[in-house]
Design an enzyme around this catalytic site. Sequence first.
Site, PDB file in Angstrom:
ATOM      1  N   GLN A 195      -7.432   9.142 -15.545  1.00 21.94           N
ATOM      2  CA  GLN A 195      -7.023   9.970 -14.739  1.00 21.94           C
ATOM      3  C   GLN A 195      -7.228   9.860 -13.301  1.00 21.94           C
ATOM      4  O   GLN A 195      -8.289   9.443 -13.049  1.00 21.94           O
ATOM      5  CB  GLN A 195      -7.658  11.447 -15.152  1.00 21.94           C
ATOM      6  CG  GLN A 195      -7.247  12.008 -16.439  1.00 21.94           C
ATOM      7  CD  GLN A 195      -5.863  12.598 -16.328  1.00 21.94           C
ATOM      8  OE1 GLN A 195      -5.355  12.937 -15.508  1.00 21.94           O
ATOM      9  NE2 GLN A 195      -5.253  12.754 -17.651  1.00 21.94           N
ATOM     10  N   PHE A 229      -2.114  11.344 -28.418  1.00 29.48           N
ATOM     11  CA  PHE A 229      -1.858  10.876 -27.110  1.00 29.48           C
ATOM     12  C   PHE A 229      -3.364  10.632 -26.632  1.00 29.48           C
ATOM     13  O   PHE A 229      -3.684  10.718 -25.360  1.00 29.48           O
ATOM     14  CB  PHE A 229      -1.037  11.668 -26.273  1.00 29.48           C
ATOM     15  CG  PHE A 229       0.164  12.040 -26.970  1.00 29.48           C
ATOM     16  CD1 PHE A 229       1.257  11.050 -26.752  1.00 29.48           C
ATOM     17  CD2 PHE A 229       0.530  13.476 -27.581  1.00 29.48           C
ATOM     18  CE1 PHE A 229       2.537  11.584 -27.460  1.00 29.48           C
ATOM     19  CE2 PHE A 229       1.748  13.643 -28.143  1.00 29.48           C
ATOM     20  CZ  PHE A 229       2.890  12.856 -28.090  1.00 29.48           C
ATOM     21  N   ASP A 278      -2.567  15.729 -25.618  1.00 25.80           N
ATOM     22  CA  ASP A 278      -2.368  15.423 -24.028  1.00 25.80           C
ATOM     23  C   ASP A 278      -0.990  14.528 -23.712  1.00 25.80           C
ATOM     24  O   ASP A 278      -1.388  13.319 -23.379  1.00 25.80           O
ATOM     25  CB  ASP A 278      -3.685  14.793 -23.597  1.00 25.80           C
ATOM     26  CG  ASP A 278      -3.721  14.673 -22.186  1.00 25.80           C
ATOM     27  OD1 ASP A 278      -2.794  15.129 -21.370  1.00 25.80           O
ATOM     28  OD2 ASP A 278      -4.505  14.006 -21.532  1.00 25.80           O
ATOM     29  N   CYS A 288       1.108  17.694 -18.319  1.00 29.36           N
ATOM     30  CA  CYS A 288       1.227  17.324 -16.867  1.00 29.36           C
ATOM     31  C   CYS A 288       2.541  17.702 -16.464  1.00 29.36           C
ATOM     32  O   CYS A 288       2.991  17.357 -15.363  1.00 29.36           O
ATOM     33  CB  CYS A 288       0.840  15.937 -16.726  1.00 29.36           C
ATOM     34  SG  CYS A 288       2.224  14.707 -17.606  1.00 29.36           S
TER      35      CYS A 288
END
Length: 337
Positions: free
Chosen positions: A169, A198, A267, A293
């Site tokens: 990240q 994921f 994710d 996201c």
Amino acid sequence: VLIMEALAQAAGILAFKTAGEKPTPNSLFFFAGIDEARFKKPVMPGDQLHLHVEIERHMRGVWKFKAEARVDGQLVAEARLMSAKRDITQIEFIRGDGPPALVFRHHSALDEADLSLLRAFGERHDAQIFLQPGSVQTVHPIRADYPPLVFELAASGILFQFKPLDFIQVNAAMNEVMIERTLQLLEPKPADVVLDLFCGLGNFTLPLAKRVGEAVGVEGDQGLVDSAKENAQRNGIANAVFFAADLSQDISAQLWKTQRFNKILLDPPRAGALDVLKQLNLKGVERIVYVSCHPASLARDAAYLVQERGYRLSQAGAMDMFPQTAHVESIAVFEAV
């Protein structure tokens, strides 16, 4: 500064047009495109400088450039461009908890002079320099004595090691906040068996494993799966297991798919998780926490879970993972009805 300005102007690379503002060495080097500039000895007022410039031009611009300044035959300053400047197509910046790393992607082999420039740049800026002449598998350090790239999740007491092109990240502080908030929403219990899809390096999986009976991580990138397994071992986490699988394809032959889970964490990338959600047996899955996201793919997948699979959207929110951009990280909680 005046010596370096003369070198740049003599090469025809830079024409300073500043209104009463004296250029600094840093701005000069930036605009001139000079990769290395060295002062060899002091220059005194009244010294007569003799400039020697070598340029190799191409229709797309300057290929090679070397300039020297001498006083009475002695070298006092020099500047040069990397010979391989045109062959370096991308520079990727990576930062964990230690020194930064830079990965230089290049089409052709770098000569020893350019390698020397890169080594000196790394030493000057306390940066690790990596080269990538081909695929991800070709990435290698320019020096053999670099320490591992690491980042720590302090709240969970977990130290991750990662390779230069492993996905991590971009916002370390927000990442810790996101992990803690996600795990709170998942409501982990010692008897839980949780599927983390994921999973990447195990960013969620390893902290989760400390709070549940078993955590199973699935990721499409075999390199990330290998790193996740190594990080679990380094941190003494035995109840986290990892599998490599392309979650956008048919997963019917995957062994982990036959296992029973009572909670799921997702994710996914921007494309979302619809392909894998349609293939999952959700019987007995009481809670799903979805980290996204891309709000549009989250909205689509939320509609599927609610309208097609009988879940209730109970909570949702957003995090400013990417400050000063239009992008956000979203979290949604789905509960079995």
